[in-house]
Design a protein around this motif. Structure first.
Motif, PDB file in Angstrom:
ATOM      1  N   LEU A  20      40.648   8.967  33.225  1.00 13.91           N
ATOM      2  CA  LEU A  20      39.794   8.781  34.403  1.00 13.91           C
ATOM      3  C   LEU A  20      38.552   9.671  34.320  1.00 13.91           C
ATOM      4  N   ILE A  21      38.629  10.722  33.530  1.00 15.46           N
ATOM      5  CA  ILE A  21      37.469  11.586  33.278  1.00 15.46           C
ATOM      6  C   ILE A  21      36.745  11.153  32.005  1.00 15.46           C
ATOM      7  N   LEU A  22      37.509  10.874  30.956  1.00 17.39           N
ATOM      8  CA  LEU A  22      36.925  10.621  29.646  1.00 17.39           C
ATOM      9  C   LEU A  22      36.148   9.305  29.575  1.00 17.39           C
ATOM     10  N   LEU A  23      36.642   8.259  30.238  1.00 20.76           N
ATOM     11  CA  LEU A  23      35.950   6.966  30.148  1.00 20.76           C
ATOM     12  C   LEU A  23      34.571   7.003  30.800  1.00 20.76           C
ATOM     13  N   PRO A  24      34.441   7.411  32.075  1.00 21.73           N
ATOM     14  CA  PRO A  24      33.085   7.492  32.647  1.00 21.73           C
ATOM     15  C   PRO A  24      32.223   8.544  31.955  1.00 21.73           C
ATOM     16  N   SER A  25      32.843   9.646  31.485  1.00 23.50           N
ATOM     17  CA  SER A  25      32.084  10.668  30.772  1.00 23.50           C
ATOM     18  C   SER A  25      31.517  10.110  29.476  1.00 23.50           C
ATOM     19  N   GLY A  26      32.287   9.283  28.788  1.00 26.95           N
ATOM     20  CA  GLY A  26      31.817   8.687  27.546  1.00 26.95           C
ATOM     21  C   GLY A  26      30.643   7.751  27.761  1.00 26.95           C
ATOM     22  N   ILE A  27      30.699   6.986  28.852  1.00 28.96           N
ATOM     23  CA  ILE A  27      29.599   6.076  29.170  1.00 28.96           C
ATOM     24  C   ILE A  27      28.339   6.868  29.497  1.00 28.96           C
ATOM     25  N   LEU A  28      28.496   7.907  30.333  1.00 28.40           N
ATOM     26  CA  LEU A  28      27.362   8.755  30.682  1.00 28.40           C
ATOM     27  C   LEU A  28      26.781   9.427  29.445  1.00 28.40           C
ATOM     28  N   MET A  29      27.668   9.929  28.566  1.00 26.50           N
ATOM     29  CA  MET A  29      27.216  10.625  27.367  1.00 26.50           C
ATOM     30  C   MET A  29      26.416   9.703  26.456  1.00 26.50           C
ATOM     31  N   ALA A  30      26.843   8.455  26.337  1.00 29.07           N
ATOM     32  CA  ALA A  30      26.128   7.505  25.488  1.00 29.07           C
ATOM     33  C   ALA A  30      24.687   7.331  25.955  1.00 29.07           C
ATOM     34  N   PHE A  31      24.491   7.168  27.265  1.00 24.38           N
ATOM     35  CA  PHE A  31      23.133   6.985  27.806  1.00 24.38           C
ATOM     36  C   PHE A  31      22.306   8.262  27.671  1.00 24.38           C
ATOM     37  N   VAL A  32      22.907   9.403  28.007  1.00 24.90           N
ATOM     38  CA  VAL A  32      22.165  10.662  27.986  1.00 24.90           C
ATOM     39  C   VAL A  32      21.764  11.036  26.560  1.00 24.90           C
ATOM     40  N   LEU A  33      22.673  10.880  25.597  1.00 29.85           N
ATOM     41  CA  LEU A  33      22.358  11.239  24.217  1.00 29.85           C
ATOM     42  C   LEU A  33      21.291  10.319  23.630  1.00 29.85           C
ATOM     43  N   GLU A  34      21.324   9.046  23.981  1.00 30.56           N
ATOM     44  CA  GLU A  34      20.297   8.116  23.500  1.00 30.56           C
ATOM     45  C   GLU A  34      18.925   8.511  24.043  1.00 30.56           C
ATOM     46  N   TRP A  35      18.898   8.910  25.319  1.00 33.50           N
ATOM     47  CA  TRP A  35      17.634   9.348  25.921  1.00 33.50           C
ATOM     48  C   TRP A  35      17.171  10.676  25.326  1.00 33.50           C
ATOM     49  N   SER A  36      18.083  11.614  25.140  1.00 36.78           N
ATOM     50  CA  SER A  36      17.699  12.966  24.729  1.00 36.78           C
ATOM     51  C   SER A  36      17.151  12.997  23.309  1.00 36.78           C
ATOM     52  N   LYS A  37      17.600  12.083  22.438  1.00 36.46           N
ATOM     53  CA  LYS A  37      17.106  12.080  21.060  1.00 36.46           C
ATOM     54  C   LYS A  37      15.609  11.778  21.008  1.00 36.46           C
ATOM     55  N   ASN A  38      15.094  11.048  22.020  1.00 37.49           N
ATOM     56  CA  ASN A  38      13.667  10.755  22.073  1.00 37.49           C
ATOM     57  C   ASN A  38      12.865  11.947  22.590  1.00 37.49           C
ATOM     58  N   VAL A  39      13.556  12.896  23.235  1.00 36.26           N
ATOM     59  CA  VAL A  39      12.896  14.082  23.783  1.00 36.26           C
ATOM     60  C   VAL A  39      13.048  15.268  22.834  1.00 36.26           C
ATOM     61  N   TRP A  40      14.248  15.426  22.289  1.00 34.00           N
ATOM     62  CA  TRP A  40      14.550  16.553  21.405  1.00 34.00           C
ATOM     63  C   TRP A  40      15.427  16.048  20.259  1.00 34.00           C
ATOM     64  N   PRO A  41      14.884  15.935  19.032  1.00 35.70           N
ATOM     65  CA  PRO A  41      15.645  15.352  17.920  1.00 35.70           C
ATOM     66  C   PRO A  41      16.716  16.258  17.349  1.00 35.70           C
ATOM     67  N   GLY A  42      16.661  17.575  17.642  1.00 36.43           N
ATOM     68  CA  GLY A  42      17.680  18.484  17.133  1.00 36.43           C
ATOM     69  C   GLY A  42      17.713  18.503  15.618  1.00 36.43           C
ATOM     70  N   ILE A  43      18.870  18.279  15.055  1.00 39.95           N
ATOM     71  CA  ILE A  43      19.032  18.272  13.598  1.00 39.95           C
ATOM     72  C   ILE A  43      18.176  17.189  12.958  1.00 39.95           C
ATOM     73  N   GLY A  44      17.806  16.178  13.734  1.00 47.91           N
ATOM     74  CA  GLY A  44      16.928  15.125  13.222  1.00 47.91           C
ATOM     75  C   GLY A  44      15.594  15.655  12.729  1.00 47.91           C
ATOM     76  N   MET A  45      15.179  16.838  13.191  1.00 44.28           N
ATOM     77  CA  MET A  45      13.922  17.438  12.743  1.00 44.28           C
ATOM     78  C   MET A  45      13.957  17.782  11.255  1.00 44.28           C
ATOM     79  N   LEU A  46      15.153  17.901  10.691  1.00 48.39           N
ATOM     80  CA  LEU A  46      15.272  18.245   9.280  1.00 48.39           C
ATOM     81  C   LEU A  46      14.959  17.059   8.374  1.00 48.39           C
ATOM     82  N   ALA A  47      14.856  15.871   8.973  1.00 50.61           N
ATOM     83  CA  ALA A  47      14.521  14.648   8.220  1.00 50.61           C
ATOM     84  C   ALA A  47      15.469  14.417   7.043  1.00 50.61           C
TER      85      ALA A  47
END
Length: 264
Positions: free
Chosen positions: A58-85
């Motif tokens: 009951l926690i993990l399922l909605p958390s997983g859905i929220l995480m999917a949207f937030v992580l997709e959005w955040s990669k466009n703002v802050w690439p993190g390890i993606g900066m290493l190309a």
């Protein structure tokens, strides 16, 4: 990264399917080749632990859905390890290593912080260690974990595909090292070079604090060796599982387990 091998829906199906199929297979094998013999009413034990796991969904399922949207959005703002190309495969390997390092740190914090131990001790109070114990956690531990790991994953630039791939790799390992399967010692020695073995994790579930404050690794045994928390004994004769005063039958009911962290 996921599109190199699998789509995200493929990874979800593989992750969920591996969890269920692996758990069922290990539970059957435990009945045929147990390390700790004489465990009674395995069905009742499994029912209790699966009930705890069901609540956590009951926690993990909605958390997983929220995480999917937030992580997709955040990669466009802050690439993190993606900066290493890096090549997508190398990037995925690095992110998975960092996630597993966090899992080690989080697990260790649950043992070394009195507040977190109140919740994590519900997991350790199980005196009948088997594959279903790998799914038995107090809902507050799950909630706190989800709240902490989202900003961490955003910082590292992880995508939902990395989390699903990590789950696909890590979950069978966790199920295996919690299982009550009798594994030949030679095989146990071999697998613990890479992953936490069943003997390693049985020590982690010892009633002796000097033993259960060790072997924190989830997917890789590397971190325990690197940070000095690796422990091994030649014999597990006389090993007592669970926690003193917390593993009695009257405290191994779902309401008692849910209330346990809030008792004085």
């Amino acid at each position: 990264m996921a599109d190199i091998f699998f789509s995200i829906p493929d990874l979800r199906i593989l992750s969920y399917g591996t969890t269920i199929a692996g758990g069922v297979l290990l539970w059957i094998l435990e009945g045929l080749f147990p390390f700790f013999s004489g465990q009674k009413r395995r069905d009742l034990h499994a029912r209790l632990n699966l009930s705890m796991a069901g609540l956590n969904l009951l926690i993990l399922l909605p958390s997983g859905i929220l995480m999917a949207f937030v992580l997709e959005w955040s990669k466009n703002v802050w690439p993190g390890i993606g900066m290493l190309a890096l090549h997508p495969l190398a990037e995925a390997v690095l992110i998975i290593l960092v996630i597993d390092l966090w899992m080690y740190v989080w697990h260790r914090l649950n043992h070394e912080t009195a507040f977190l131990w109140r919740f994590h001790s519900v997991h350790h109070s199980d005196a009948s260690l088997d594959v279903t114990t790998s799914w038995r956690f107090h809902y507050m531990e799950i909630l706190i974990s989800e709240m902490l790991r989202l900003p961490l994953f955003m910082l590292m630039g992880a995508g939902i595909e990395h989390l699903l791939l990590y789950s696909l790799l890590m979950t069978p390992v966790i199920e295996f090292h919690h299982s009550n399967i009798s594994v030949p010692r030679a095989l146990d020695r071999l697998v613990r070079i890479v992953i936490p073995s069943p003997i390693m994790h049985r020590l982690h579930h010892s009633r002796e604090r000097s033993e259960h404050d060790s072997n924190y690794g989830s997917m890789l045994s590397l971190w325990d060796r690197l940070f000095g928390s690796f422990l091994m004994k030649e014999s597990l004769d006389g090993l007592r599982l669970g926690l003193d005063h917390e593993s009695d039958s009257d405290k191994q009911r779902i309401l008692a387990l849910l209330q346990r962290p809030f008792r004085p």
